[in-house]
Enzyme design. Structure first.
Site, PDB file in Angstrom:
ATOM      1  N   CYS A  52     -33.552  -6.221 -29.549  1.00 32.62           N
ATOM      2  CA  CYS A  52     -33.968  -6.382 -28.152  1.00 32.62           C
ATOM      3  C   CYS A  52     -35.422  -6.839 -28.119  1.00 32.62           C
ATOM      4  O   CYS A  52     -36.283  -6.194 -28.708  1.00 32.62           O
ATOM      5  CB  CYS A  52     -33.817  -5.065 -27.388  1.00 32.62           C
ATOM      6  N   THR A  91     -31.639 -12.649 -27.175  1.00 34.18           N
ATOM      7  CA  THR A  91     -32.402 -13.630 -26.398  1.00 34.18           C
ATOM      8  C   THR A  91     -33.661 -14.106 -27.123  1.00 34.18           C
ATOM      9  O   THR A  91     -34.199 -13.408 -27.983  1.00 34.18           O
ATOM     10  CB  THR A  91     -32.805 -13.041 -25.039  1.00 34.18           C
TER      11      THR A  91
END
Lengths: 278, 309
Positions: B130, B195
Site C-alpha cells: 500500500c 497503485t
C-alpha cells in the site's frame, strides 16, 4: 439503489451556467427522497473517468420522471449538457441518506432553507415535501394557533441577480423567499449567511424546526455556526468528489465527531453539529 | 464448442479468471443489489488489519487524466469486526473469496493470517505494497525490498496452510527481483500492480489535491505500466500471476492474459461500472470463441515477441 440506462426527456440551459435535465425513471421517481443524489456517467469513454453526483431536484411519480439542476463547470458537466432528448443516460441511484424532516411541522413552526448558488436543487425537492407535510401536523399542538400563519422561509444567496435559481418554484410552493446577492443587485446586499443572521433576529428561534442547507462548504460551515449559536437543529448537504457512490472506495470521507463518515453512504446530508469542519 | 474459463491459484479453484481487486469491492455485500456476485471468479476484500484503522485525512481522492489518485490509508474495521460482521456473507457466496490483509510487522501478518485460517478462510492476499501507509517508520514498504518481501511471505507460509497471493508494488526498480523473492518464500501466486505513487496540485491554492499529499494512481492511465510489469514478472517466476492495473474492458483483460496473467483483477472500473467484471467475463468468452480457444489457460503468456535490437 439501481444502475440503469434511462432515456432523457429534456436537457436545456436555464441561464448560463445552469442546466436542467429531466429523465425517465419510474424507480427513482417513486423512491427518491429530498437530499439524495444520482451518480451519472457523463462521458462515453474514460475522459473524464469518474461518475458525477447530482442532487435530485424534483420527481414526478405520475410521469415517472425526475430532474436535476446542474452547473456546467468542468469536462463532465460540459459533456452532460450536450446530451439530447432521447439520448441514454447511465445512472446509479437514488443514493444517500437524504434530509430527515419528520419533525412535527405545524403552521406556527418554521423551517428555514438556506441555499448557496446551485445548492437550491435539493432544497426545492425538500420544500415540496415539507409543504405537503404541513397539513396533518396542523392538527397537533399548534392547532390552536392556526392563525399565526408562517411559511417555509427560503434564503438564496448568489454573487449577482442573474445567477438566482428557483425563486419562483419556491414561491409556488408557498414559501417566503428572500434573496442575498453579493453585489446587491437584488434583495439583501451581502452573503446569505449574513441574511440568515438578520432573519434570526426577527424570528423566535424556538419556533424554528430546523435549518436545511446546501451550498459551498465555507457557507455550510458558517450556517452550522449560526445554527449552533441559536440552538437550532441544522442539516447540511455536503459535496465531495465521489468515486464509487456505494460506500466501498471510502474516498468521500468527511471528519465527524464519531470518526470518518462517507458522503455517499452516510450522507450527503449530515447533522451539522456532527461535522468537524476544521 | 465448450469453453473452459476455470483457473487455479494455489489451492483455490476459480470458475473464471476475473477477480475484483482489493479496495474496490468492499466486502462484497455492498454490491449485492448491483452485481450478480456469484458470477465472479473471486472477490478480493478490502484490506483488513488486526486493529481497526481510521484511514487518512480527506480529501482522499482526486481525478487525473484517465485515472484517479487515492489515499484512503487502509481504513477498515479491524479483524475481529470483519470476522463477526463481514465474513458470514462472504461464506454464503458461491464464488471464492480472498481476504486482503496488512500488518506493520511480519508477525502481524502471520497472526492475522492464522486468525483468519481458524475462521475458515482459504486464501489471503498479502498487501505489502500500500503506498498510503507507513508500514515501518522511515522505511520503504515491504514490497519495495526483496528481503522484506521474502520475510513477510515466509512468515505467513510457515504459520498457515492458506493459499497466499502476494500483492506487489510497481514503485520499484526491478519487479523481477521482488517477484522472485516472494516465489522463493513460498507465495502461491502474485498480484500486481498495486497503485503507482503520484500526486496532483491545485495551482490556485498551491496545495496538494490529496490530504495526505501523495496517493496511489489507478485507472486506464496505469495500464501500460501494469502490463509491462506482468510481462517481466511472467518471465521471472513460475507461480500464477493475477494481473491488475487499469483494466476497463475485455480487450484490456486479454492483453494481461496474453502477457502472462493467469487471472486478472478489476479495480477502478468497478467504481464507474459495477458490472464491468461481468461484462469482461462475457468479452473473454466471446474472444475465445472467435479465436477457437477452448481453454483460457492456453492463452496465458502467449505473447509473440519480436527480437529486440
Amino acid at each position: 439503489m439501481k444502475k440503469a440506462k434511462i432515456k432523457i426527456l429534456s436537457n436545456y440551459s436555464l441561464k448560463k451556467p445552469y442546466h436542467k435535465l429531466s429523465a425517465y425513471s419510474d424507480y427513482i421517481s417513486k423512491l427518491a427522497k429530498p437530499g439524495q443524489f444520482v451518480h451519472i456517467k457523463c462521458s462515453d469513454n474514460n475522459t473524464p473517468l469518474l461518475r458525477r453526483p447530482f442532487s435530485i431536484y424534483s420527481v414526478s411519480k405520475e410521469k415517472g420522471t425526475f430532474e436535476i439542476l446542474y452547473e456546467v463547470l468542468g469536462e463532465g458537466t460540459k459533456l452532460l449538457s450536450q446530451k439530447k432528448r432521447e439520448n441514454f443516460l447511465d445512472i446509479i441511484g437514488p443514493i444517500g441518506s437524504g434530509f430527515s424532516y419528520n419533525v412535527p411541522f405545524a403552521n406556527s413552526h418554521l423551517p428555514i432553507l438556506v441555499a448557496g448558488g446551485i445548492g437550491v436543487a435539493p432544497l426545492v425537492f425538500l420544500a415540496e415535501r415539507l409543504a405537503k407535510s404541513k397539513i396533518p401536523a396542523c392538527q397537533g399542538k399548534a392547532a390552536g394557533r392556526k392563525n399565526q400563519k408562517s411559511k417555509i422561509l427560503v434564503l438564496i444567496g448568489t454573487k449577482t441577480k442573474s445567477l438566482i435559481l428557483c425563486k419562483h418554484e419556491f414561491k409556488k410552493l408557498g414559501c417566503d423567499v428572500k434573496i442575498a446577492t453579493e453585489d446587491g443587485s437584488l434583495g439583501f446586499r451581502g452573503i446569505v449567511t449574513d441574511l440568515l443572521r438578520k432573519e434570526l433576529i426577527t424570528h423566535n428561534s424556538s419556533l424554528i424546526t430546523g435549518i436545511y442547507s446546501c451550498g459551498p462548504r465555507p457557507m455550510l460551515q458558517e450556517v452550522s455556526k449560526i445554527a449552533k449559536q441559536h440552538k437550532i437543529k441544522c442539516q447540511v448537504s455536503l459535496e465531495e468528489l465521489i468515486a464509487c457512490g456505494v460506500g466501498v472506495c471510502l474516498g468521500c470521507a468527511v471528519n465527524t465527531k464519531s470518526g470518518y463518515k462517507l458522503v455517499c453512504k452516510d450522507g450527503p446530508v449530515f447533522n451539522s453539529d456532527e461535522i468537524i469542519w476544521g | 464448442m465448450g469453453i473452459s474459463l476455470s483457473v487455479k491459484i494455489g489451492k483455490l479453484s476459480l470458475k473464471n479468471p476475473v477477480l475484483v481487486a482489493s479496495g474496490t469491492f468492499g466486502y462484497g455485500e455492498e454490491y449485492k443489489g448491483l452485481v450478480d456476485i456469484n458470477k465472479l471468479g473471486a472477490i478480493i476484500t478490502k484490506t483488513i488489519t488486526l486493529k481497526p484503522k481510521a484511514g487518512n485525512k480527506p480529501p482522499r481522492i482526486a481525478e487525473t487524466p484517465q485515472g484517479m489518485l487515492n489515499s484512503i490509508g487502509l481504513e477498515n474495521c479491524g479483524s475481529e469486526t470483519f470476522i463477526k460482521e463481514k465474513l458470514s456473507f462472504l461464506k454464503t457466496l458461491k464464488t471464492a473469496f480472498i481476504v486482503s490483509i496488512a500488518g506493520y510487522t511480519k508477525e502481524e501478518f502471520s497472526k492475522l493470517a492464522k486468525r483468519l485460517e481458524d475462521e475458515g478462510v482459504k486464501a489471503v492476499e498479502l498487501n505489502i505494497s500500500c503506498p498510503n501507509i507507513e508500514y515501518r517508520k522511515g522505511k520503504l514498504n515491504f514490497s519495495q525490498d526483496a528481503k522484506s518481501t521474502y520475510a513477510v511471505v515466509r512468515q505467513v507460509k510457515k504459520s498457515t496452510r492458506l493459499t497466499i497471493i502476494t500483492k506487489l508494488s510497481p514503485n520499484v526498480t526491478d519487479i523481477s527481483e521482488i517477484a522472485k523473492a516472494a516465489e522463493e518464500a513460498g507465495s502461491d501466486a502474485l498480484s500486481l500492480i498495486n497503485t503507482l505513487l503520484g500526486m496532483a496540485v491545485n495551482i490556485s491554492t498551491r496545495t496538494p489535491l490529496l490530504g495526505n499529499i501523495t496517493g496511489g494512481l489507478s485507472g486506464p492511465a496505469v495500464k501500460p505500466v501494469a502490463l509491462r510489469m506482468i510481462w517481466e514478472a511472467y518471465n521471472s517466476v513460475k507461480i500464477p500471476l493475477v494481473g491488475m492495473g487499469g483494466i476497463m474492458d475485455a480487450s484490456d483483460a486479454i492483453e494481461f492474459i496474453i502477457s502472462g496473467a493467469a487471472a486478472i483483477g478489476i479495480g477502478t472500473a468497478n467504481f464507474i461500472n459495477p458490472e464491468a467484471s461481468l461484462e469482461i467475463i462475457g468479452g473473454i468468452k466471446k474472444y475465445m470463441k472467435e479465436n477457437k480457444i477452448k481453454n483460457v489457460k492456453s492463452l496465458i503468456g502467449t505473447l509473440k515477441c519480436p527480437t529486440r535490437n
